[in-house]
Design a protein around this motif. Sequence first.
Motif, PDB file in Angstrom:
ATOM      1  N   ILE A   1      36.589  44.999  41.853  1.00  0.00           N
ATOM      2  CA  ILE A   1      35.317  45.400  41.226  1.00  0.00           C
ATOM      3  C   ILE A   1      35.195  46.923  41.263  1.00  0.00           C
ATOM      4  O   ILE A   1      34.816  47.571  40.283  1.00  0.00           O
ATOM      5  CB  ILE A   1      34.119  44.726  41.942  1.00  0.00           C
ATOM      6  N   GLN A   2      35.551  47.482  42.421  1.00  0.00           N
ATOM      7  CA  GLN A   2      35.464  48.940  42.569  1.00  0.00           C
ATOM      8  C   GLN A   2      36.394  49.636  41.571  1.00  0.00           C
ATOM      9  O   GLN A   2      36.014  50.611  40.918  1.00  0.00           O
ATOM     10  CB  GLN A   2      35.813  49.306  44.018  1.00  0.00           C
ATOM     11  N   GLN A   3      37.602  49.110  41.460  1.00  0.00           N
ATOM     12  CA  GLN A   3      38.572  49.710  40.506  1.00  0.00           C
ATOM     13  C   GLN A   3      38.036  49.613  39.082  1.00  0.00           C
ATOM     14  O   GLN A   3      38.144  50.554  38.297  1.00  0.00           O
ATOM     15  CB  GLN A   3      39.907  48.964  40.563  1.00  0.00           C
ATOM     16  N   LEU A   4      37.470  48.444  38.762  1.00  0.00           N
ATOM     17  CA  LEU A   4      36.938  48.249  37.404  1.00  0.00           C
ATOM     18  C   LEU A   4      35.824  49.262  37.128  1.00  0.00           C
ATOM     19  O   LEU A   4      35.773  49.886  36.062  1.00  0.00           O
ATOM     20  CB  LEU A   4      36.426  46.814  37.276  1.00  0.00           C
ATOM     21  N   LYS A   5      34.955  49.441  38.125  1.00  0.00           N
ATOM     22  CA  LYS A   5      33.846  50.380  37.929  1.00  0.00           C
ATOM     23  C   LYS A   5      34.374  51.798  37.723  1.00  0.00           C
ATOM     24  O   LYS A   5      33.883  52.536  36.865  1.00  0.00           O
ATOM     25  CB  LYS A   5      32.887  50.338  39.121  1.00  0.00           C
ATOM     26  N   CYS A   6      35.374  52.174  38.524  1.00  0.00           N
ATOM     27  CA  CYS A   6      35.941  53.533  38.386  1.00  0.00           C
ATOM     28  C   CYS A   6      36.569  53.685  37.003  1.00  0.00           C
ATOM     29  O   CYS A   6      36.367  54.693  36.323  1.00  0.00           O
ATOM     30  CB  CYS A   6      37.013  53.796  39.435  1.00  0.00           C
TER      31      CYS A   6
END
Length: 442
Positions: free
Chosen positions: A282-287
């Motif tokens: 999720i964090q990677q997607l947001k970045c």
Amino acid sequence: MNTPVYDFLIQYAERDPVRLHMPGHKGRFGAPALQRATTLDLTEITGADSLFEAEGILAESERNAASLYGTAYTFYSCGGSTLCIQTMLLLMKQQGRAVLAARNVHRAFLNACVLLDLPVQWIYPRESDGILSGTYDLADFEAALQQQTRPACVYVTSPDYLGRMADIAGLAELCHRYHAKLLVDNAHGAHLAFLPWRCHPIQLGADYCCDSAHKMLSGLTGTAYLHVRSDIDVEPERVRDAMAMFGSTSPSYLMLASLDWCNRELASPLFRKQLEEVLDRIQQLKCRFSPRYCFVDGDPMHLTIDAAAGGFHGLELAAYLEQHEVFVEYADAFHVVLLCSAANTDRDFDILEQLLERFSPTPAESGEKYALPRPEKVCGIREAALAPQEIVPIGESSGRICAAVKVPCPPAVPIVLSGERIDARCIAVCEAYGITEISVVQ
Ligand SMILES: Cc1ncc(COP(=O)(O)O)c(C=O)c1O
């Protein structure tokens, strides 16, 4: 961690017993696709315990859940968080407490207030993000607490439908200073106790909270926990009696077994690993997609896209994803809520990322992001909800008193409350959320 309820059901089915008890399917009849489930679907036979008087395998399983959540007591619900909310509010009524609530409640809260004849003092957000979410100020809760002439309780929804989290630690400190109880509708936050940082309401000082196990964990639909932080607050028998006031006398053993199995999952290192992997994705997607997509801050498992801030219509994105077999939790003009759990896989995120990459929205003005209206209150919630009523088109409801809470579900945050006089603002907000009719007092 052991699974006494699940084990009992499996062992009973394996013995192939003569079933001269409920349920009537006897483990044989029923839809073919549900056959395995049917053999495990039992009632309160010898050894199976009984939910509202639990002292055997159900009590043991609930103690397992309590140890995982760090509570004094955790109780199972087969009536979702709805039943837990009814139970919490009945306990508050029995303690003679006034109820103060942050206004973006789920309709389950309103319905419980109707059933229990509980008046509510509402706290409105200082800033709203549509009707579902907003930022509340502790000072407003404190001002309301100061006005009380009797003990009180404060009720908040956190995470809210968009995933925003309230300042639970601050509210807990405030409530306890005023000898009030803090109740949290944590229906969307059963996973919070297992994040690498402590942010479950009970860990942050809430006195009671409900978690829907079916929303964020692997519990079957309709399963939930009612958590009680301290054993000096209430005797467990009182909680069970309060729950029994509203719950069916036939709670589903399939649901209970799924709660029992959740304990095993939650205790396993594999679950923590999977949860952390999903958090990373999720964090990677947001970045990767910021600032092209704007994400709402809050619970990390709520991947909430602020479509309005991105200049497109939320329903367009939801429809595009659905065309590609990706189904979202909720969407309106302003937001698209993608709800993740530890069970989501790399494939899920790969597909989602490809689609987000390819999505080319039609630029759109989403219109006004309405806050929850504050119309005139004419009579009590219960009085209006139980009065003779009729359904009228929303456009013809101006000046009438709202009877039944009218709200699309999800997200089920009531726009107008029973007992409020419907005005032009209420009508505009209802129309913006696609509501065409409303039930009014005759
Ligand atoms: C914030 C909130 N509270 C309570 C509920 C009721 O939970 P359940 O469906 O588990 O009864 C819901 C359901 O969507 C919800 O979103």
